[in-house]
Motif scaffolding. Structure first.
Motif, PDB file in Angstrom:
ATOM      1  N   GLU A 177      55.629  38.449  38.346  1.00  0.00           N
ATOM      2  CA  GLU A 177      56.569  38.384  36.922  1.00  0.00           C
ATOM      3  C   GLU A 177      55.827  39.464  36.143  1.00  0.00           C
ATOM      4  O   GLU A 177      56.520  39.451  35.174  1.00  0.00           O
ATOM      5  CB  GLU A 177      56.089  37.215  36.151  1.00  0.00           C
ATOM      6  CG  GLU A 177      54.219  37.104  36.494  1.00  0.00           C
ATOM      7  CD  GLU A 177      53.429  36.511  37.552  1.00  0.00           C
ATOM      8  OE1 GLU A 177      52.550  35.795  36.698  1.00  0.00           O
ATOM      9  OE2 GLU A 177      54.646  36.610  38.231  1.00  0.00           O
ATOM     10  N   VAL A 178      55.314  40.525  36.465  1.00  0.00           N
ATOM     11  CA  VAL A 178      54.912  41.642  35.489  1.00  0.00           C
ATOM     12  C   VAL A 178      56.044  42.457  36.148  1.00  0.00           C
ATOM     13  O   VAL A 178      55.414  43.157  37.045  1.00  0.00           O
ATOM     14  CB  VAL A 178      53.492  42.335  35.840  1.00  0.00           C
ATOM     15  CG1 VAL A 178      52.873  43.375  35.100  1.00  0.00           C
ATOM     16  CG2 VAL A 178      52.525  40.569  35.976  1.00  0.00           C
ATOM     17  N   VAL A 179      56.743  43.429  34.803  1.00  0.00           N
ATOM     18  CA  VAL A 179      56.983  44.467  35.047  1.00  0.00           C
ATOM     19  C   VAL A 179      56.361  45.903  34.983  1.00  0.00           C
ATOM     20  O   VAL A 179      56.382  46.857  35.536  1.00  0.00           O
ATOM     21  CB  VAL A 179      58.091  44.383  34.487  1.00  0.00           C
ATOM     22  CG1 VAL A 179      58.952  45.972  33.826  1.00  0.00           C
ATOM     23  CG2 VAL A 179      59.001  43.293  34.190  1.00  0.00           C
ATOM     24  N   GLY A 180      55.326  46.046  33.751  1.00  0.00           N
ATOM     25  CA  GLY A 180      54.192  46.858  33.672  1.00  0.00           C
ATOM     26  C   GLY A 180      53.705  46.916  33.202  1.00  0.00           C
ATOM     27  O   GLY A 180      53.398  45.627  31.716  1.00  0.00           O
ATOM     28  N   THR A 181      52.609  47.275  32.381  1.00  0.00           N
ATOM     29  CA  THR A 181      51.763  47.661  32.072  1.00  0.00           C
ATOM     30  C   THR A 181      51.675  49.172  31.156  1.00  0.00           C
ATOM     31  O   THR A 181      51.145  50.193  31.476  1.00  0.00           O
ATOM     32  CB  THR A 181      49.848  47.417  32.512  1.00  0.00           C
ATOM     33  OG1 THR A 181      49.781  48.238  33.019  1.00  0.00           O
ATOM     34  CG2 THR A 181      50.200  45.932  33.063  1.00  0.00           C
ATOM     35  N   ILE A 182      50.430  48.725  29.477  1.00  0.00           N
ATOM     36  CA  ILE A 182      50.746  50.161  28.929  1.00  0.00           C
ATOM     37  C   ILE A 182      49.009  49.542  28.111  1.00  0.00           C
ATOM     38  O   ILE A 182      48.704  48.196  27.599  1.00  0.00           O
ATOM     39  CB  ILE A 182      51.249  50.449  28.002  1.00  0.00           C
ATOM     40  CG1 ILE A 182      52.735  50.307  28.232  1.00  0.00           C
ATOM     41  CG2 ILE A 182      51.248  51.752  27.085  1.00  0.00           C
ATOM     42  CD1 ILE A 182      53.997  50.779  27.557  1.00  0.00           C
ATOM     43  N   SER A 183      48.048  50.138  28.462  1.00  0.00           N
ATOM     44  CA  SER A 183      46.366  50.194  28.298  1.00  0.00           C
ATOM     45  C   SER A 183      46.114  51.114  26.913  1.00  0.00           C
ATOM     46  O   SER A 183      46.761  52.432  26.857  1.00  0.00           O
ATOM     47  CB  SER A 183      45.819  50.026  29.462  1.00  0.00           C
ATOM     48  OG  SER A 183      45.182  51.102  30.078  1.00  0.00           O
ATOM     49  N   GLY A 184      45.163  51.130  25.926  1.00  0.00           N
ATOM     50  CA  GLY A 184      44.708  51.199  24.826  1.00  0.00           C
ATOM     51  C   GLY A 184      43.516  50.944  25.491  1.00  0.00           C
ATOM     52  O   GLY A 184      43.224  51.149  26.833  1.00  0.00           O
ATOM     53  N   ASP A 185      42.456  51.558  24.208  1.00  0.00           N
ATOM     54  CA  ASP A 185      41.196  50.982  24.398  1.00  0.00           C
ATOM     55  C   ASP A 185      40.842  49.057  24.585  1.00  0.00           C
ATOM     56  O   ASP A 185      39.366  49.332  25.089  1.00  0.00           O
ATOM     57  CB  ASP A 185      40.405  52.032  23.337  1.00  0.00           C
ATOM     58  CG  ASP A 185      39.139  51.955  23.461  1.00  0.00           C
ATOM     59  OD1 ASP A 185      38.150  52.418  24.541  1.00  0.00           O
ATOM     60  OD2 ASP A 185      38.238  51.187  22.039  1.00  0.00           O
ATOM     61  N   ASP A 186      41.513  49.003  23.571  1.00  0.00           N
ATOM     62  CA  ASP A 186      40.787  47.739  23.868  1.00  0.00           C
ATOM     63  C   ASP A 186      42.232  46.239  23.587  1.00  0.00           C
ATOM     64  O   ASP A 186      42.225  45.173  23.171  1.00  0.00           O
ATOM     65  CB  ASP A 186      39.756  46.655  22.663  1.00  0.00           C
ATOM     66  CG  ASP A 186      40.927  47.289  20.867  1.00  0.00           C
ATOM     67  OD1 ASP A 186      42.130  47.432  20.500  1.00  0.00           O
ATOM     68  OD2 ASP A 186      40.152  47.014  20.218  1.00  0.00           O
TER      69      ASP A 186
END
Length: 150
Positions: free
Chosen positions: A116-125
């Motif tokens: 179900e996960v296409v992708g992620t983008i992460s920052g600091d929190d």
């Protein structure tokens, strides 16, 4: 490309050694430590190496991956980092983490290889997790809330 690969293997071993033997707070410190040991490194190469090695950031410093990874549970080292999971629209899930830990949680989500996960983008929190539709988003939200007990 082959030359880069030949350089990356010993450099990655040095990265693990450095973060096991000292407190490294950011990529700039790691680049400088590698230069002192005779390795060519840039912020982008170090960033890629950290990601490939599975190095996590806990608060203000890097921590090496477990000596024996647990392939069935990519979340074992990050279960205390997530503070909230919210949905936005039908295909975006927002995961709030403690400061400085979002990248580590995003890596665990990426490595989980959930359909179900296409992708992620992460920052600091904060992590944005994209899904294909509302149904996939519900499944993701259920998984995350179960893992992080929130």
């Amino acid at each position: 490309m082959a030359a880069e690969l030949r350089q990356s293997v010993p450099r990655r071993a040095a990265i693990l050694r450095i973060i096991r033997e000292s407190t490294v707070r950011n990529q700039d410190e790691l680049v400088k430590a590698l230069h002192k040991q005779g390795f060519e490194a840039t912020q982008s190469s170090v960033s890629r190496d950290l990601r490939e090695l599975g190095v996590a950031k806990a608060g203000d410093h890097y921590i090496p991956p477990a000596e024996e990874p647990l392939p069935s549970n990519h979340f074992s080292a990050v279960t205390n980092f997530v503070v909230e999971v919210k949905t936005a629209g039908d295909a975006l899930t927002v995961v709030k983490t403690t400061t400085g830990t979002a990248q580590s949680v995003a890596v665990a989500i990426d490595r989980s290889d959930w359909p179900e996960v296409v992708g992620t983008i992460s920052g600091d929190d904060t992590i944005f997790v994209a899904t294909e539709d509302a149904r996939a988003q519900r499944k993701l939200r259920e998984r995350l809330r179960e893992i992080f007990r929130i």
